[in-house]
Write a protein that holds these residues in place. Structure first.
Motif, PDB file in Angstrom:
ATOM      1  N   ALA A  50       0.831  -1.209   0.000  1.00  0.00           N
ATOM      2  CA  ALA A  50       0.000   0.000   0.000  1.00  0.00           C
ATOM      3  C   ALA A  50       0.865   1.258   0.000  1.00  0.00           C
ATOM      4  N   ASN A  55       4.676   1.679  -1.034  1.00  0.00           N
ATOM      5  CA  ASN A  55       4.352   1.642  -2.467  1.00  0.00           C
ATOM      6  C   ASN A  55       5.403   0.896  -3.299  1.00  0.00           C
ATOM      7  N   GLU A 123      -6.319  -4.029   2.832  1.00  0.00           N
ATOM      8  CA  GLU A 123      -6.151  -2.734   2.172  1.00  0.00           C
ATOM      9  C   GLU A 123      -5.089  -1.852   2.801  1.00  0.00           C
ATOM     10  N   GLU A 127      -1.825  -3.169  -1.801  1.00  0.00           N
ATOM     11  CA  GLU A 127      -2.610  -2.509  -2.852  1.00  0.00           C
ATOM     12  C   GLU A 127      -3.095  -3.507  -3.896  1.00  0.00           C
TER      13      GLU A 127
END
Length: 165
Positions: A50, A55, A123, A127
């Motif tokens: 996420a 990321n 979540e 992702e």
């Protein structure tokens, strides 16, 4: 707040703990679990972490929580929490224990052909997930998009077991 047990350099419990995110005291270590899920095509199930968590792409991994003395069970928990995949401990193959400055990483392999549509992602942590080839993972790594420590774990696994065969 997550509490982690501290171990000595021989992986013996010390009876001491540390709050996750705090520095690990000198001379102590924490255990981490990581798994590469691979399928019959030789692809790996890779997750995109996420945005709030970095990321980047990686394998499924996590901290062993305080009181968890069965590291395979901790790996089962992480798989269930992060991507909704339930597995038996007997399906997890311990490939290597890698020692770093302040942590031990228990590297597991798991053969599965689970369709990504069947997975339920946490979540806050994940992702997306995708089956990827070794070349695709290497490209992500070269672009600094795949977590380097996890890439080295994949290389370790392939050198030790030739695990996609």
């Amino acid at each position: 707040m997550e509490i982690l047990d501290l171990y000595d350099k021989e992986l013996k419990p010390t009876g001491k703990t540390v709050e996750r995110g705090r520095p690990i005291p000198r001379g102590f270590m924490i255990p981490i679990v990581a798994v590469f899920v691979y399928n019959d095509k030789g692809e790996y199930l890779i997750q995109k972490v996420a945005k709030s968590k970095g990321n980047y792409y990686s394998s499924t991994a996590g901290h062993v929580q305080s009181g968890e003395i069965d590291f395979a069970a901790a790996m089962q928990r992480e798989l269930k929490e992060e991507i909704g995949l339930s597995v038996a401990k007997s399906e997890l193959k311990l490939v290597k224990i890698r020692r770093y400055e302040y942590k031990f990483t228990f590297l597991y392999m798991l053969k599965s052909n689970v369709p990504v549509e069947m997975l339920r992602l946490q979540e806050e942590e994940v992702e997306s997930v995708k089956w990827m080839t070794r070349d695709e993972i290497e490209q992500l790594c070269n672009q600094n998009l795949f977590q380097r420590v996890h890439y080295q774990l994949l290389v370790d696994c392939e050198e030790i077991l030739n695990c996609t065969k």
